[in-house]
Design an enzyme around this catalytic site. Structure first.
Site, mmCIF file in Angstrom:
data_model
loop_
_atom_site.group_PDB
_atom_site.id
_atom_site.type_symbol
_atom_site.label_atom_id
_atom_site.label_comp_id
_atom_site.label_asym_id
_atom_site.label_seq_id
_atom_site.Cartn_x
_atom_site.Cartn_y
_atom_site.Cartn_z
ATOM 1 N N LYS A 38 0.669 -1.232 0.062
ATOM 2 C CA LYS A 38 0.004 -0.122 0.044
ATOM 3 C C LYS A 38 1.091 1.253 -0.094
ATOM 4 C CE LYS A 38 1.166 0.873 4.196
ATOM 5 N NZ LYS A 38 1.903 2.258 4.933
ATOM 6 N N ALA A 89 10.626 -3.222 5.886
ATOM 7 C CA ALA A 89 10.699 -1.569 6.308
ATOM 8 C C ALA A 89 10.560 -0.696 5.441
ATOM 9 C CB ALA A 89 11.896 -2.017 7.640
ATOM 10 N N MET A 102 5.531 0.389 3.366
ATOM 11 C CA MET A 102 4.432 -0.131 2.370
ATOM 12 C C MET A 102 3.745 -1.440 2.828
ATOM 13 S SD MET A 102 5.893 0.324 -1.650
ATOM 14 C CE MET A 102 4.320 -0.172 -1.998
ATOM 15 N N GLY A 134 4.679 -4.391 3.553
ATOM 16 C CA GLY A 134 4.757 -5.760 2.946
ATOM 17 C C GLY A 134 4.810 -6.802 3.984
ATOM 18 N N GLY A 135 5.174 -6.411 5.170
ATOM 19 C CA GLY A 135 4.968 -7.710 6.115
ATOM 20 C C GLY A 135 3.382 -8.015 6.360
ATOM 21 N N ALA A 161 1.170 -7.494 4.136
ATOM 22 C CA ALA A 161 0.543 -8.305 3.188
ATOM 23 C C ALA A 161 0.851 -9.528 3.165
ATOM 24 C CB ALA A 161 1.281 -7.376 1.795
ATOM 25 N N ASP A 202 -1.927 -2.629 9.516
ATOM 26 C CA ASP A 202 -2.054 -2.617 7.870
ATOM 27 C C ASP A 202 -2.453 -3.854 7.312
ATOM 28 O OD1 ASP A 202 -0.975 0.256 8.040
ATOM 29 O OD2 ASP A 202 0.858 -0.464 7.592
HETATM 30 P P1 ATP Z 1 4.253 -0.752 8.161
HETATM 31 O O1 ATP Z 1 4.477 0.230 6.861
HETATM 32 O O2 ATP Z 1 3.346 -1.686 7.806
HETATM 33 O O3 ATP Z 1 4.679 -0.473 9.167
HETATM 34 P P2 ATP Z 1 6.889 -1.790 6.697
HETATM 35 O O4 ATP Z 1 6.271 -2.084 5.430
HETATM 36 O O5 ATP Z 1 7.660 -0.429 6.797
HETATM 37 O O6 ATP Z 1 5.664 -1.904 7.879
HETATM 38 P P3 ATP Z 1 7.469 -4.463 6.950
HETATM 39 O O7 ATP Z 1 8.405 -4.839 5.892
HETATM 40 O O8 ATP Z 1 6.295 -5.129 7.115
HETATM 41 O O9 ATP Z 1 7.785 -2.801 7.225
HETATM 42 O O10 ATP Z 1 8.258 -5.022 8.192
HETATM 43 C C1 ATP Z 1 8.861 -4.373 9.311
HETATM 44 C C2 ATP Z 1 9.610 -5.346 10.149
HETATM 45 O O11 ATP Z 1 8.763 -6.653 10.500
HETATM 46 C C3 ATP Z 1 10.910 -6.095 9.165
HETATM 47 O O12 ATP Z 1 11.909 -5.320 10.016
HETATM 48 C C4 ATP Z 1 10.941 -7.536 9.976
HETATM 49 O O13 ATP Z 1 11.812 -7.594 11.016
HETATM 50 C C5 ATP Z 1 9.659 -7.827 10.407
HETATM 51 N N1 ATP Z 1 8.914 -8.854 9.815
HETATM 52 C C6 ATP Z 1 7.993 -9.927 10.475
HETATM 53 N N2 ATP Z 1 7.619 -10.615 9.158
HETATM 54 C C7 ATP Z 1 8.119 -9.914 8.132
HETATM 55 C C8 ATP Z 1 7.590 -10.300 6.849
HETATM 56 N N3 ATP Z 1 7.061 -11.697 6.694
HETATM 57 N N4 ATP Z 1 8.267 -9.416 5.890
HETATM 58 C C9 ATP Z 1 8.769 -8.471 6.032
HETATM 59 N N5 ATP Z 1 9.030 -8.118 7.326
HETATM 60 C C10 ATP Z 1 8.587 -9.006 8.301
#
Ligand code: ATP
Length: 326
Positions: free
Chosen positions: A26, A120, A123, A125-126, A128, A160
């Site tokens: 997103k 992190a 967007m 990703g986790g 999703a 999210d």
């Molecule tokens: P948001 O915008 O929802 O706060 P983000 O997109 O900035 O999150 P994510 O990629 O969702 O960040 O992940 C944040 C942290 O969650 C990562 O640094 C990782 O340690 C942990 N994590 C746990 N499961 C996952 C996953 N399946 N994919 C990515 N990160 C994950």
């Protein structure tokens, strides 16, 4: 737990041994953040847009109980996956566990995640991955929960996650999890640029609190979505949207990653209507006039050495993919 949807005379269809689900990342077209609350969270008013950058989760039945996870990545943003937890802390594993507990099903599943959304990166990703794992295990275990039941489990996994399940365009209130679908004309065209290192969402919120204290800024309360944003989304006019899109977390993200300011300027110099940190960053989302402008901007940013990808939104939320034959 929901009532079974099949009568005893009518056997449920056999569950597949393996399913694939994709779920979108997103961007927040608008993100307003209220003051720090006593419970440690911030209230937000967010306009979410699901974009055509999809995580994929393949869930496969295993003979032994438990949940195992493997991760790889593909796609233009070349997402490094080294730091992602593979144990019970992985958001997809947490989602599978939560579904198993809710539906009283034994686990015994392997989740293979193909990441395309920057880790992190702001967007979701986790989130999703969690949404995809919920839909995948629901199919794999023949639990057939309603979208509302899945959304209830999703809300317990992270702010999210419900939106990645829903997709489209939505207003998010509360901590972003209280969703109301919004109207938007399809499609808006964006170019995403990934950064080499991520930003921790809690650290960005702390930086925002510190900025507000230093500058004696009073956060708006209650936080509300600007009606001009919703009007621009409804009209589908990218220029109108470029004039009003905003993100309260941007200044905090720029403080933690000052190089993002130059990147934003570069995108606008190369033809973007506007550029903004997505969520807590550091991914930057540039809005383009149309599909041709997005493709040209993607090429221009790549020529300057950036990992850039043209996407569009809205797109649908977490969905099962057709089985691979053969
Ligand atoms: P948001 O915008 O929802 O706060 P983000 O997109 O900035 O999150 P994510 O990629 O969702 O960040 O992940 C944040 C942290 O969650 C990562 O640094 C990782 O340690 C942990 N994590 C746990 N499961 C996952 C996953 N399946 N994919 C990515 N990160 C994950």
């Amino acid at each position: 737990m929901s009532a079974a949807k099949f009568s005893s005379a009518q056997a449920p269809p056999a569950a597949p041994a393996s399913v694939r689900v994709r779920a979108p990342g997103k961007i927040n077209v608008s993100l307003r953040v209220g003051p720090l609350r006593a419970d440690g969270y911030h209230g937000v008013a967010s306009v979410y847009l699901a974009v055509s950058l999809f995580e994929e989760v393949q869930a496969t039945v295993t003979e032994s109980p438990g949940i195992t996870v493997t991760v790889d990545s593909d796609g233009a943003l070349q997402v490094p996956v080294g730091g992602i937890p593979l144990g019970p802390d992985n958001l997809a594993a947490r989602a599978a566990q939560a579904l198993a507990s809710f539906a009283e099903k034994p686990t015994g599943v392997h989740l293979h995640i193909t990441k395309r959304v920057p880790v992190a990166g702001g967007m979701g990703g986790g989130s999703a991955d969690a949404a995809a794992a919920l839909v995948a295990c629901d199919a794999l275990w023949n639990t057939h929960l309603s979208r509302e039941e899945l959304a209830g489990i999703a809300a317990g996994l992270g702010a999210d996650v419900p939106f990645s399940l829903l997709g489209g365009t939505a207003v998010g209130l509360g901590i972003g999890d209280r969703l109301t679908p919004a109207i938007s004309k399809t499609p808006l065209h964006w170019v995403l640029v990934a950064s080499d290192s991520g930003l921790s969402t809690p650290a960005v919120y702390r930086a925002l609190d510190a900025l507000r204290t230093e500058e004696q800024l009073q956060a708006e309360e209650p936080v509300e979505v600007d009606s001009a944003i919703l009007a621009a989304m409804r009209s589908g006019n990218a220029r109108d949207l470029a004039a009003v899109m905003s993100n309260d977390l941007q200044a905090a993200a720029l403080r933690l990653a000052p190089e993002l300011a130059d990147l934003r300027s570069a995108g606008v110099r190369l033809g973007a209507l506007a550029g903004m940190v997505s969520g807590s960053g550091p991914t930057i989302a540039f809005l383009a006039e149309d599909s041709g402008a997005a493709t040209a901007l993607e090429a221009a940013l790549r020529a300057e050495g950036h990992r850039a990808l043209a996407v569009e939104g809205p797109v649908s939320g977490a969905r099962l993919l057709p089985a691979v034959v053969g």
